[in-house]
Design a protein around this motif. Sequence first.
Motif, PDB file in Angstrom:
ATOM      1  N   ARG A 325       0.840  -1.209   0.000  1.00 45.61           N
ATOM      2  CA  ARG A 325       0.000   0.000   0.000  1.00 45.61           C
ATOM      3  C   ARG A 325       0.874   1.256   0.000  1.00 45.61           C
ATOM      4  O   ARG A 325       0.598   2.216  -0.725  1.00 45.61           O
ATOM      5  CB  ARG A 325      -0.921   0.018   1.222  1.00 45.61           C
ATOM      6  CG  ARG A 325      -2.070  -0.937   1.128  1.00 45.61           C
ATOM      7  CD  ARG A 325      -3.022  -0.740   2.302  1.00 45.61           C
ATOM      8  NE  ARG A 325      -3.952   0.378   2.073  1.00 45.61           N
ATOM      9  CZ  ARG A 325      -4.810   0.822   2.997  1.00 45.61           C
ATOM     10  NH1 ARG A 325      -4.835   0.280   4.196  1.00 45.61           N
ATOM     11  NH2 ARG A 325      -5.635   1.803   2.724  1.00 45.61           N
ATOM     12  N   LEU A 326       1.930   1.229   0.820  1.00 42.67           N
ATOM     13  CA  LEU A 326       2.829   2.394   0.878  1.00 42.67           C
ATOM     14  C   LEU A 326       3.466   2.654  -0.488  1.00 42.67           C
ATOM     15  O   LEU A 326       3.635   3.799  -0.907  1.00 42.67           O
ATOM     16  CB  LEU A 326       3.926   2.176   1.932  1.00 42.67           C
ATOM     17  CG  LEU A 326       3.492   2.154   3.400  1.00 42.67           C
ATOM     18  CD1 LEU A 326       4.657   1.742   4.298  1.00 42.67           C
ATOM     19  CD2 LEU A 326       2.952   3.522   3.846  1.00 42.67           C
ATOM     20  N   LYS A 328       2.228   2.249  -3.272  1.00 41.30           N
ATOM     21  CA  LYS A 328       1.267   2.814  -4.234  1.00 41.30           C
ATOM     22  C   LYS A 328       0.969   4.287  -3.968  1.00 41.30           C
ATOM     23  O   LYS A 328       0.260   4.920  -4.756  1.00 41.30           O
ATOM     24  CB  LYS A 328      -0.026   2.001  -4.209  1.00 41.30           C
ATOM     25  CG  LYS A 328       0.156   0.645  -4.874  1.00 41.30           C
ATOM     26  CD  LYS A 328      -1.163  -0.063  -5.125  1.00 41.30           C
ATOM     27  CE  LYS A 328      -0.906  -1.498  -5.565  1.00 41.30           C
ATOM     28  NZ  LYS A 328      -1.502  -2.475  -4.649  1.00 41.30           N
ATOM     29  N   ILE A 329       1.493   4.845  -2.874  1.00 42.18           N
ATOM     30  CA  ILE A 329       1.243   6.270  -2.613  1.00 42.18           C
ATOM     31  C   ILE A 329       1.911   7.084  -3.713  1.00 42.18           C
ATOM     32  O   ILE A 329       3.097   6.884  -4.012  1.00 42.18           O
ATOM     33  CB  ILE A 329       1.799   6.707  -1.226  1.00 42.18           C
ATOM     34  CG1 ILE A 329       1.076   5.961  -0.102  1.00 42.18           C
ATOM     35  CG2 ILE A 329       1.658   8.226  -1.041  1.00 42.18           C
ATOM     36  CD1 ILE A 329       1.595   6.298   1.291  1.00 42.18           C
ATOM     37  N   ASN A 330       1.128   7.938  -4.318  1.00 48.99           N
ATOM     38  CA  ASN A 330       1.647   8.730  -5.430  1.00 48.99           C
ATOM     39  C   ASN A 330       2.140  10.069  -4.897  1.00 48.99           C
ATOM     40  O   ASN A 330       1.361  10.987  -4.688  1.00 48.99           O
ATOM     41  CB  ASN A 330       0.525   8.900  -6.467  1.00 48.99           C
ATOM     42  CG  ASN A 330       1.022   9.598  -7.716  1.00 48.99           C
ATOM     43  OD1 ASN A 330       2.233   9.786  -7.889  1.00 48.99           O
ATOM     44  ND2 ASN A 330       0.109  10.004  -8.572  1.00 48.99           N
ATOM     45  N   SER A 331       3.439  10.151  -4.623  1.00 47.33           N
ATOM     46  CA  SER A 331       3.990  11.378  -4.066  1.00 47.33           C
ATOM     47  C   SER A 331       5.379  11.625  -4.624  1.00 47.33           C
ATOM     48  O   SER A 331       6.210  10.720  -4.651  1.00 47.33           O
ATOM     49  CB  SER A 331       4.065  11.259  -2.541  1.00 47.33           C
ATOM     50  OG  SER A 331       4.944  12.229  -2.028  1.00 47.33           O
ATOM     51  N   PHE A 394      -1.997   4.142   7.846  1.00 48.69           N
ATOM     52  CA  PHE A 394      -1.810   4.372   6.407  1.00 48.69           C
ATOM     53  C   PHE A 394      -2.466   5.682   5.959  1.00 48.69           C
ATOM     54  O   PHE A 394      -1.863   6.475   5.231  1.00 48.69           O
ATOM     55  CB  PHE A 394      -2.357   3.199   5.581  1.00 48.69           C
ATOM     56  CG  PHE A 394      -2.193   3.433   4.114  1.00 48.69           C
ATOM     57  CD1 PHE A 394      -0.973   3.219   3.499  1.00 48.69           C
ATOM     58  CD2 PHE A 394      -3.239   3.933   3.335  1.00 48.69           C
ATOM     59  CE1 PHE A 394      -0.787   3.476   2.150  1.00 48.69           C
ATOM     60  CE2 PHE A 394      -3.075   4.200   1.989  1.00 48.69           C
ATOM     61  CZ  PHE A 394      -1.847   3.964   1.393  1.00 48.69           C
ATOM     62  N   GLU A 395      -3.700   5.895   6.412  1.00 52.98           N
ATOM     63  CA  GLU A 395      -4.411   7.128   6.014  1.00 52.98           C
ATOM     64  C   GLU A 395      -3.599   8.369   6.367  1.00 52.98           C
ATOM     65  O   GLU A 395      -3.512   9.313   5.591  1.00 52.98           O
ATOM     66  CB  GLU A 395      -5.750   7.222   6.756  1.00 52.98           C
ATOM     67  CG  GLU A 395      -6.855   6.418   6.134  1.00 52.98           C
ATOM     68  CD  GLU A 395      -8.100   6.421   7.015  1.00 52.98           C
ATOM     69  OE1 GLU A 395      -8.333   7.445   7.709  1.00 52.98           O
ATOM     70  OE2 GLU A 395      -8.810   5.400   7.031  1.00 52.98           O
ATOM     71  N   GLU A 398      -0.304   8.635   4.259  1.00 51.11           N
ATOM     72  CA  GLU A 398      -0.631   9.098   2.901  1.00 51.11           C
ATOM     73  C   GLU A 398      -0.913  10.606   2.911  1.00 51.11           C
ATOM     74  O   GLU A 398      -0.420  11.345   2.060  1.00 51.11           O
ATOM     75  CB  GLU A 398      -1.849   8.329   2.370  1.00 51.11           C
ATOM     76  CG  GLU A 398      -2.141   8.630   0.907  1.00 51.11           C
ATOM     77  CD  GLU A 398      -3.264   7.768   0.346  1.00 51.11           C
ATOM     78  OE1 GLU A 398      -4.273   7.571   1.057  1.00 51.11           O
ATOM     79  OE2 GLU A 398      -3.115   7.292  -0.793  1.00 51.11           O
ATOM     80  N   LYS A 399      -1.664  11.034   3.918  1.00 49.55           N
ATOM     81  CA  LYS A 399      -2.018  12.450   4.019  1.00 49.55           C
ATOM     82  C   LYS A 399      -0.749  13.316   4.157  1.00 49.55           C
ATOM     83  O   LYS A 399      -0.570  14.298   3.444  1.00 49.55           O
ATOM     84  CB  LYS A 399      -2.938  12.652   5.233  1.00 49.55           C
ATOM     85  CG  LYS A 399      -3.368  14.084   5.470  1.00 49.55           C
ATOM     86  CD  LYS A 399      -4.296  14.192   6.673  1.00 49.55           C
ATOM     87  CE  LYS A 399      -4.338  15.638   7.173  1.00 49.55           C
ATOM     88  NZ  LYS A 399      -4.875  15.756   8.507  1.00 49.55           N
ATOM     89  N   THR A 402       1.551  13.339   0.993  1.00 53.70           N
ATOM     90  CA  THR A 402       1.018  13.919  -0.247  1.00 53.70           C
ATOM     91  C   THR A 402       0.533  15.353  -0.028  1.00 53.70           C
ATOM     92  O   THR A 402      -0.025  15.959  -0.944  1.00 53.70           O
ATOM     93  CB  THR A 402      -0.157  13.063  -0.818  1.00 53.70           C
ATOM     94  OG1 THR A 402      -1.141  12.909   0.219  1.00 53.70           O
ATOM     95  CG2 THR A 402       0.303  11.699  -1.263  1.00 53.70           C
TER      96      THR A 402
END
Length: 403
Positions: A325-326, A328-331, A394-395, A398-399, A402
């Motif tokens: 999942r990490l 896949k973070i688009n940053s 994770f939330e 991601e926040k 990004t």
Amino acid sequence: MTQLQTHTEEHIATVDKFSAHNYAPLPVVVSKGEGCWVTDVDGNKFLDMLSAYSALNFGHSHPEIIDCFIEQAKTLTLTSRAFHNDQFGPYCEFITEFCSMDMVLPMNTGAEGVETAIKTARKWGYDVKGIQPDKAEIICCRGNFHGRTVTVISFSTDEENKVFGPMTPGFNLVAYGDADELEKTIGPNTAAFLFEPIQGEGGIIVPPEGYLQKCREICTKNNVLMIADEIQTGLGRTGRLFACEHEGVKPDMLILGKALGGGTMPVSAVLGSKEVMGVFKPGDHGSTFGGNPLACAVAMKAMEILRRDKLPERAEEIGGKFMNRLRKINSPIIKEVRGKGLLIGIELVPEAGGAKKYCKALKAEGMLCKETSDNVIRMAPPLIIEQKDLDWAFERIEKVLTA
Ligand code: PXG
């Protein structure tokens, strides 16, 4: 009279005044821990995503470990090794079976375990391999972290350690992940090769696949002891009982610490074959607290829980999913996400301005983590963490990454 302080700033001011300034912690003063969560002196709750650098694999105050601790503390805590204690024999039998090794030498902190392994390897070099007195050499890896004692920092490549000389001689350095350089560096006086299966403090550096196996072959061929420092990677953290198992490798010596104490007290151990650990005679080495009955009882309980609750398997499963999942973070600030099991590093690009800034931002979101090397955020929660807590984490990650 000491006054009980209740606010973060006051606590930190007291620490600044009376404690040596050898750390720069995040400004949070923890006063209670339960499972994966801690509460600070101001009543704020945080998810612990560091686990005291893997010493809290079982979380904070694991009920069964604490029960065992209290029970043993009420019965017998310390004898020194001048006398036997009734927990020591069962502990030695338990841990050697658990680690598939013949013998154990008990110590307390990780650095002491590493020092012990070095003494063992040197003595083996002289007594068994036939190296001339004072000539034994040990090969270590660039970027290593094995502790803070003078001998251990003598083979560190961290520039900050240079001011503590003179250094202990007898160590050679090779690039981590380069088995060919290891082979070229081995000479007739090489007693051992000391390594971390994944470099933790170096920045969660995972060596190329096949590296450990190649090192195993090279060490065997050259009669050099292979010493795995699994103080941080061991006891389930990476999704196997020991990280060397990812490549089916069995080292000649295994150093354990951190989680071995079940999150309650310092317990370390050096394990090996009879040929290797058999080099000691009474008086050669020891420690007042090593093998104390409290440590033995707690460590047995910790290993029992690790096995019963299949914590390595759990780390592999939930850690693998979390890492995917990490990834896949688009940053634009994430350079790489790497690791194994629940030992995960998120490397940021240098332009991001350092990982510490993001650890502070994550703290503001309610989770505690710590940068390692300058640009890596380490994620290493207790192995007992629940999926819903990882989803929660994770939330927020991601926040923050990004934003
Ligand atoms: N080997 C490895 C691989 C480690 O990660 C040690 C040895 C030393 O263990 P002790 O128990 O002596 O700290 C470690 C420790 C710190 C610190 O504050 C230590 C570690 C990681 C981060 C910070 O000294 N790892």
